[in-house]
Design an enzyme around this catalytic site. Structure first.
Site, mmCIF file in Angstrom:
data_model
loop_
_atom_site.group_PDB
_atom_site.id
_atom_site.type_symbol
_atom_site.label_atom_id
_atom_site.label_comp_id
_atom_site.label_asym_id
_atom_site.label_seq_id
_atom_site.Cartn_x
_atom_site.Cartn_y
_atom_site.Cartn_z
ATOM 1 N N ASP A 277 -4.792 3.668 6.034
ATOM 2 C CA ASP A 277 -4.130 3.035 4.900
ATOM 3 C C ASP A 277 -3.164 4.011 4.234
ATOM 4 O O ASP A 277 -2.648 3.755 3.149
ATOM 5 C CB ASP A 277 -5.147 2.472 3.889
ATOM 6 N N ARG B 200 -12.639 10.528 -2.397
ATOM 7 C CA ARG B 200 -12.715 9.228 -3.069
ATOM 8 C C ARG B 200 -13.535 8.249 -2.230
ATOM 9 O O ARG B 200 -14.411 7.535 -2.738
ATOM 10 C CB ARG B 200 -11.307 8.652 -3.284
ATOM 11 N N ILE C 198 -9.104 6.567 5.490
ATOM 12 C CA ILE C 198 -9.206 5.553 4.435
ATOM 13 C C ILE C 198 -9.282 6.278 3.100
ATOM 14 O O ILE C 198 -10.192 7.087 2.875
ATOM 15 C CB ILE C 198 -10.468 4.678 4.594
ATOM 16 N N HIS C 199 -8.327 6.012 2.209
ATOM 17 C CA HIS C 199 -8.396 6.656 0.895
ATOM 18 C C HIS C 199 -7.762 5.827 -0.213
ATOM 19 O O HIS C 199 -8.006 6.083 -1.387
ATOM 20 C CB HIS C 199 -7.699 8.022 0.930
ATOM 21 N N ARG C 200 -6.946 4.842 0.154
ATOM 22 C CA ARG C 200 -6.165 4.136 -0.867
ATOM 23 C C ARG C 200 -7.069 3.284 -1.758
ATOM 24 O O ARG C 200 -8.007 2.644 -1.287
ATOM 25 C CB ARG C 200 -5.096 3.275 -0.186
#
Length: 252
Positions: A180, A142, A107-109
């Site tokens: 994502d 992030r 998950i990073h978007r």
């Protein structure tokens, strides 16, 4: 985009690899960059039939450019580095995953990390899944920062970010992918893994159309139902969507 604009103004020929991809979400910086790069390119190398269709629909046949279907260089890279990862990656041993079944998640978007409601929904569903499955998440900086600022607790197996060879090894050995990431959706397919995409749209529509990838967003019920179905069915290895690892030779 900067390279394409600079080259064009210096009268240097521009080719765009991965041309014609569209998510149709102009809130994504990548969408703006790819559209503008396509427009100033002299040769457009498309990885998929859908990318070709996008360009034709946007009128590129009327522009002074060549449109060529070549396949996807990411499949070339995946095949090339697959054997190398066997030799140089020890991630499975390092984090004690030998003979373990696990779900691989990333998950990073920004649409997920910067939206507190979506991030909380993902945390809830991952914590729920962790009661029955081993979930491995290489934690993006992030995402780590947002989890801390929102005071959200993930009860899954979080590891440090990993390099490409380690990611290939994790992909090869996992049961299913939840992500994502745009690239990881394709890499899951290259290594014969189903993918649950934690987004509301994808550039790789052919993966969705052929039943390899499912857009589940952050809907807990949808994620759990899809996961249970896919874990019980075999992956269809006979469909070739991205050129079979020969895209780079065609481009050269």
């Amino acid at each position: 985009l900067a390279g394409a604009l600079a080259a064009k103004k210096l009268d240097i020929g521009v080719i765009h690899v991965e041309a014609g991809l569209r998510s149709f979400n102009m809130d994504m910086s990548e969408e703006i960059n790819r559209i503008l790069t396509d427009r100033v390119s002299d040769i457009l190398f498309c990885p998929t039939i859908n990318a070709m269709r996008n360009l034709k629909r946007e009128g590129y046949e009327n522009f002074n450019t060549r449109i060529i279907m070549c396949g996807d260089v990411m499949e070339d890279a995946a095949k090339h580095f697959s054997d190398i990862s066997e030799k140089y990656s020890n991630i499975i041993q390092e984090i004690n995953l030998n003979n373990s079944e696990y779900l691989l998640c990333t998950i990073h978007r920004a649409e997920n990390t910067d939206n507190p409601q979506r991030l909380k929904q993902l945390v809830n569903v991952l914590n729920y899944l962790a009661e029955d499955y081993e979930v491995i998440l290489p934690l993006h900086p992030r995402t780590k920062a947002k989890l801390e600022s929102e005071k959200l607790q993930l009860n899954i197996r979080m590891i440090e970010p990993v390099g490409y060879l380690d990611m290939i090894s994790l992909l090869k050995n996992c049961s299913i992918v939840m992500t994502d990431s745009g690239g990881l959706q394709k890499e899951a397919y290259f290594f014969n893994k189903y993918c649950l995409t934690l987004r509301d749209e994808t550039e790789w529509v052919e993966l969705v159309e052929n039943g390899f990838n499912y857009l589940v967003g952050t809907d807990q019920r949808e994620i759990i139902q899809r996961l249970e179905v896919l874990l019980s069915q075999d992956f269809n290895k006979t469909v070739q969507l991205y050129g079979g690892g020969k895209a780079a030779k065609k481009i050269v």
